[in-house]
Design an enzyme around this catalytic site. Structure first.
Site, mmCIF file in Angstrom:
data_model
loop_
_atom_site.group_PDB
_atom_site.id
_atom_site.type_symbol
_atom_site.label_atom_id
_atom_site.label_comp_id
_atom_site.label_asym_id
_atom_site.label_seq_id
_atom_site.Cartn_x
_atom_site.Cartn_y
_atom_site.Cartn_z
ATOM 1 N N LYS A 15 22.278 -22.801 15.958
ATOM 2 C CA LYS A 15 22.124 -22.191 17.287
ATOM 3 C C LYS A 15 23.461 -22.036 18.001
ATOM 4 O O LYS A 15 23.762 -20.987 18.538
ATOM 5 C CB LYS A 15 21.277 -23.086 18.217
ATOM 6 C CG LYS A 15 19.866 -23.312 17.851
ATOM 7 C CD LYS A 15 19.159 -24.103 18.953
ATOM 8 C CE LYS A 15 19.763 -25.452 19.263
ATOM 9 N NZ LYS A 15 19.550 -26.499 18.288
ATOM 10 N N ARG A 129 29.018 -31.409 9.886
ATOM 11 C CA ARG A 129 29.430 -30.732 11.120
ATOM 12 C C ARG A 129 30.582 -31.471 11.799
ATOM 13 O O ARG A 129 30.592 -32.691 11.882
ATOM 14 C CB ARG A 129 28.232 -30.656 12.063
ATOM 15 C CG ARG A 129 28.529 -29.933 13.345
ATOM 16 C CD ARG A 129 27.275 -29.438 13.964
ATOM 17 N NE ARG A 129 26.582 -30.472 14.727
ATOM 18 C CZ ARG A 129 25.539 -30.207 15.512
ATOM 19 N NH1 ARG A 129 25.081 -28.992 15.593
ATOM 20 N NH2 ARG A 129 24.955 -31.178 16.169
#
Ligand code: AMP
Length: 229
Positions: A15, A129
């Site tokens: 997102k 990440r």
């Protein structure tokens, strides 16, 4: 009419990255409630410091606080032509509040995109990440240890450790997934396959959002057979 977009999807669905790219391309502000909280912690704002312990555990911050933050942010003039929200709403209560804010603004309808990614991919993505400690840019462990944008140091987010990721996914299924049911019946709701390479997701998102915005505009004009906000 403004282009007001929210991106739904589990942690790790992409997102943030997609919202950032889309917003930049369309000249809209990307509003990430996670970024606002993390910046607030850096600036030692009391409300953010109170939130920090919950964030580190992967828990959600209370709805009133989050709605206040978003209401204030959406009152700024840079949102007049629209906005891309990332990480908000995360509960049905927040979604209802956002509907009320959008109605009050009267600047276009809301496009909702759900980025869908299988659970096993999410865990793998979150483990890799990284985030720039200086500018907040998203990155990946394969990018090395330096931010390609500003040269800052890339770090793993405190809430991307394995145990906290499991907790965040649990909370996502319990509190945030019901949002899909909340929005599904609207003419401006769409899903996008997030399990493709990022540039293909981006292309699908562009086309999908434009299509949904058209449906929203027709609904606002009261076109036959269209219902929704
Ligand atoms: P994010 O960067 O969107 O993953 O957000 C990081 C953390 O900030 C979340 O795990 C929550 O603790 C908090 N947070 C961000 N947005 C919200 C929201 N809309 N509602 C509740 N908590 C939030």
């Amino acid at each position: 009419m403004g282009l007001n977009v929210i991106m739904l999807g589990a942690p790790g669905a992409g997102k943030g990255t997609q919202a950032e790219r889309f917003a930049r391309q369309r000249g809209l502000p990307k509003i990430s409630t996670g970024d606002i909280l993390r910046q607030g912690i850096k600036d030692a704002l009391p409300v953010a410091l109170v939130a920090k312990a919950k964030m580190d555990r992967g828990e959600l911050i209370d709805d009133e606080t989050m709605v206040t933050i978003v209401r204030e942010r959406l009152a700024r003039p840079d949102t007049n032509a629209g906005f891309v929200l990332d990480g908000f709403p995360r509960t049905v209560w927040q979604a209802r509040s956002l509907d009320a804010i959008i109605d009050e603004r009267g600047k276009g309808s809301l496009v909702i995109v759900d980025i869908v990614v299988p659970e096993e991919d999410l865990v793998r993505r979150l483990a890799g990440r990284r985030i720039c400690s200086r500018c907040g840019q998203n990155a990946n462990s394969s990018d090395g240890s330096t931010c390609q944008l500003c040269g800052g140091t890339l770090e793993q987010r405190a809430d991307d450790g394995e145990q906290v990721v499991i907790e965040r996914l649990k909370i996502y299924h319990r509190a945030t997934e019901p949002l899909v049911d909340y929005y599904r019946g609207r003419p401006t709701f769409r899903t996008v396959n997030g399990a493709q390479p990022a540039d293909r997701v981006a292309r699908e998102l562009d086309a999908t959002i434009d299509d949904a915005a058209g449906a929203g505009a027709r609904a606002a004009l009261g076109a036959p057979g269209s219902a929704g906000r």
